[in-house]
Structure formats: structure tokens, C-alpha cells
Design an enzyme around this catalytic site. Structure first.
Site, short mmCIF file in Angstrom:
data_model
loop_
_atom_site.label_atom_id
_atom_site.label_comp_id
_atom_site.label_asym_id
_atom_site.label_seq_id
_atom_site.Cartn_x
_atom_site.Cartn_y
_atom_site.Cartn_z
CE LYS A 26 0.79 -31.78 22.85
NZ LYS A 26 1.21 -33.13 23.26
CB SER A 65 6.91 -30.61 33.34
OG SER A 65 7.31 -29.29 33.03
CE LYS A 68 8.80 -27.20 22.57
NZ LYS A 68 9.20 -28.62 22.54
CG ASN A 112 10.15 -33.24 21.11
OD1 ASN A 112 9.22 -32.50 20.85
ND2 ASN A 112 11.39 -32.79 21.31
CB VAL A 113 6.17 -38.52 23.24
CG1 VAL A 113 5.66 -39.94 23.10
CG2 VAL A 113 6.53 -38.22 24.70
CG LEU A 114 9.88 -41.06 18.60
CD1 LEU A 114 10.60 -42.39 18.58
CD2 LEU A 114 10.26 -40.23 17.38
CB VAL A 120 9.11 -33.49 13.94
CG1 VAL A 120 10.01 -34.65 14.36
CG2 VAL A 120 9.60 -32.89 12.65
CB THR A 137 12.67 -24.62 11.92
OG1 THR A 137 13.25 -25.43 12.94
CG2 THR A 137 11.17 -24.87 11.87
NE ARG A 211 7.93 -24.02 14.26
CZ ARG A 211 7.32 -25.16 14.56
NH1 ARG A 211 6.14 -25.43 14.04
NH2 ARG A 211 7.87 -26.02 15.39
#
Length: 280
Positions: A26, A65, A68, A112-114, A120, A137, A211
Site C-alpha cells: 500500500k 478498502s 484511493k 487515513n488512520v492516525l 504521515v 509534498t 510524488r
């Protein structure tokens, strides 16, 4: 995982009734430079596990899932989208079977999962610990976040509501600007930002550029059509899928091109499966 009999033996011996499939290659940049391996793993392990569930009386299969998967621009996203299609196709197959129609396949799509692997926040913590700089980015990049306990609880509650074939969406709240998160983490660490206005500051923030395969923002819906469930933070998407028999033919063709490492035709197959995919 490629030994179907062995996985079936594990399912039977341990009386497994629910399988959560979260495993995947991933990391977006790494996957972009290793596409053949990532496509083979992410797509065909999902197919393999769905088949194992179908053959061995598992009650529920849940694909974890990703946002993305929506209008994907990277290999990770398109493999997750195809994994969703596989999950829905197997649910169709189970419903048509006289002996498998109590088996359900569904999926939960979220952002996103912290503090999860590759997220990040651990990266920023490490960069701050080293004295900077923090790398972001793009100034405008945003992401949705939720905590690990929130994500787990909502996934389990979505599974309880599943009757098969659903794409559940988790309410991720408001998107967060990553550069704001970087500023906040510096301040919460008791440090100051180093910039043109404060040359004696502690931590510099550098813009490194998007990226390959990275999007400024993520989405949870492919179409604009979703509906509420009995839980205020869980929704269902109403999205088209590919019928089982048609999908299997397309996957067989894809697998043949993967075996021969024909990257050009692999991408043709991916585009056929996910027309909204935009190769970066």
C-alpha cells in the site's frame, strides 16, 4: 497464501467465520516502481481469499478498502478498486448458489488512520526528532483522518449491518491540510517554525513536490449516490460492479499478462477493469 488447500485447512481447523482482508502492498511510491508485483499481490490475493471463503463455509468476508480506490491515479488505488469489484462479484456468486447464499462479501472504504504504518504523523514525529526539516509534498494537499479505535469500531459495526455486496463508507469528518498538521505538530512539540520570518526557529518545513501517483485530495464516492444506514457515521455507496463470470475472464487475461511480465498489456487490462483509472 497461494496454497488454497492450506488456507482452507486453517479456516476449517480454527472454525473461522469472519475474515477481514486488510493486507496489501500500500505504500504508493514503492508500488508505483514495482507495479507487476503489487498488482499480482493486491488483486489476486483478494481473489484467492474470496475463493477460500466460498469453498470453506466462512460466513462473512470484509475487504478493508481505501479512498484511493475512487478515481484512482496510482497502482495501489486501482488494485484496491479491482479488489472491491472482486468482492462484489463473489457476493453475486454466493447469492446465486443454493448452498452458499448465507455467505456475504462486503467492503468498507475509508481514508487515513492516525499512527498506522506509513501514515504521515509517525513520519513527522521522526523528522522533528531529527531536527527537521519536515517534508510536505504540496501546500494544498489534504487528507481525511480517523483514529485506530474509531476505524476499528466503525468497521465492526458496518459488518454487523452487512447483507452482502455493500460498499460501506465511513464518515471521516473534515479534511485536514497536511501543512497545517505539520505546523501544529511542531508547536505541540514545544518548538518553533524556522522560516524567513524566524531564521532562528527550530524546524523548517520544506515543500518536496507531489510524488508519482499522489493526489491533492481523496474522495470516498465514485458516483454521487450514497445512502444513510442506521449508524450516523456509516453510509452505503450505490456503485456498479462487474458480473462474476465476466470479471473472472478479465482477471484470467490480466494474470496471463502478469505471468509474462507484459506491463503494457497489464495496463490495458487495468484500464478495461477500471475505466476511470488515470495512469500517472
Amino acid at each position: 497464501l497461494k496454497n488454497l488447500d492450506k488456507i482452507g485447512e486453517i479456516i476449517v481447523n480454527y472454525n473461522i467465520s469472519v475474515i477481514f482482508h486488510a493486507a496489501a502492498y500500500k505504500h504508493v511510491p514503492l508500488v508505483e516502481v514495482n507495479p507487476i508485483s503489487a498488482i499480482s499481490n493486491n488483486i489476486f490475493i483478494t481473489k484467492f481469499l474470496c475463493e477460500a471463503c466460498y469453498l470453506n463455509n466462512v460466513e462473512k468476508f470484509i475487504l478493508i478498502s481505501s479512498d484511493k480506490a475512487v478515481r484512482p491515479k496510482n497502482i495501489m488505488g486501482v488494485t484496491k478498486r479491482i479488489s472491491e469489484l472482486i468482492t462484489q462479484a463473489y457476493d453475486e456468486k454466493a447469492k446465486k448458489s443454493n448452498i452458499k447464499n448465507n455467505l456475504t462479501f462486503s467492503m468498507v472504504r475509508f481514508g487515513n488512520v492516525l499512527n498506522s504504518s506509513g501514515s504521515v504523523i509517525p513520519l513527522f514525529k521522526d523528522q522533528i526528532k531529527k531536527g527537521g526539516p519536515i517534508t510536505v509534498t504540496h501546500e494544498k494537499i489534504v487528507r481525511y483522518f480517523m483514529t485506530i479505535p474509531e476505524a476499528v469500531q466503525l468497521v465492526i459495526q458496518a459488518v454487523e449491518m452487512s447483507i452482502g455486496g455493500e460498499v460501506f463508507l465511513l464518515d471521516m469528518g473534515e479534511p485536514v491540510k497536511i501543512i497545517d498538521l505539520a505546523f501544529d505538530m511542531v508547536r505541540l512539540s514545544g518548538l518553533t517554525i524556522k522560516d524567513s520570518d524566524n531564521k532562528e526557529g527550530d524546524i523548517e518545513i520544506k515543500i518536496s513536490g507531489l510524488r508519482k501517483g499522489e493526489k491533492l485530495y481523496e474522495e470516498l464516492l465514485i458516483s454521487s449516490d450514497s445512502e444513510k444506514t442506521k449508524h450516523p457515521l456509516i453510509f452505503k455507496a450505490n456503485e456498479e460492479y462487474i458480473k462474476y463470470e465476466e470479471l473472472i475472464k478479465k482477471l484470467d487475461l490480466l494474470q496471463n499478462y502478469l505471468i509474462s511480465s507484459n506491463e503494457e498489456m497489464v495496463y490495458v487490462c487495468l484500464k478495461d477493469l477500471v475505466p476511470e483509472w488515470e495512469k500517472s
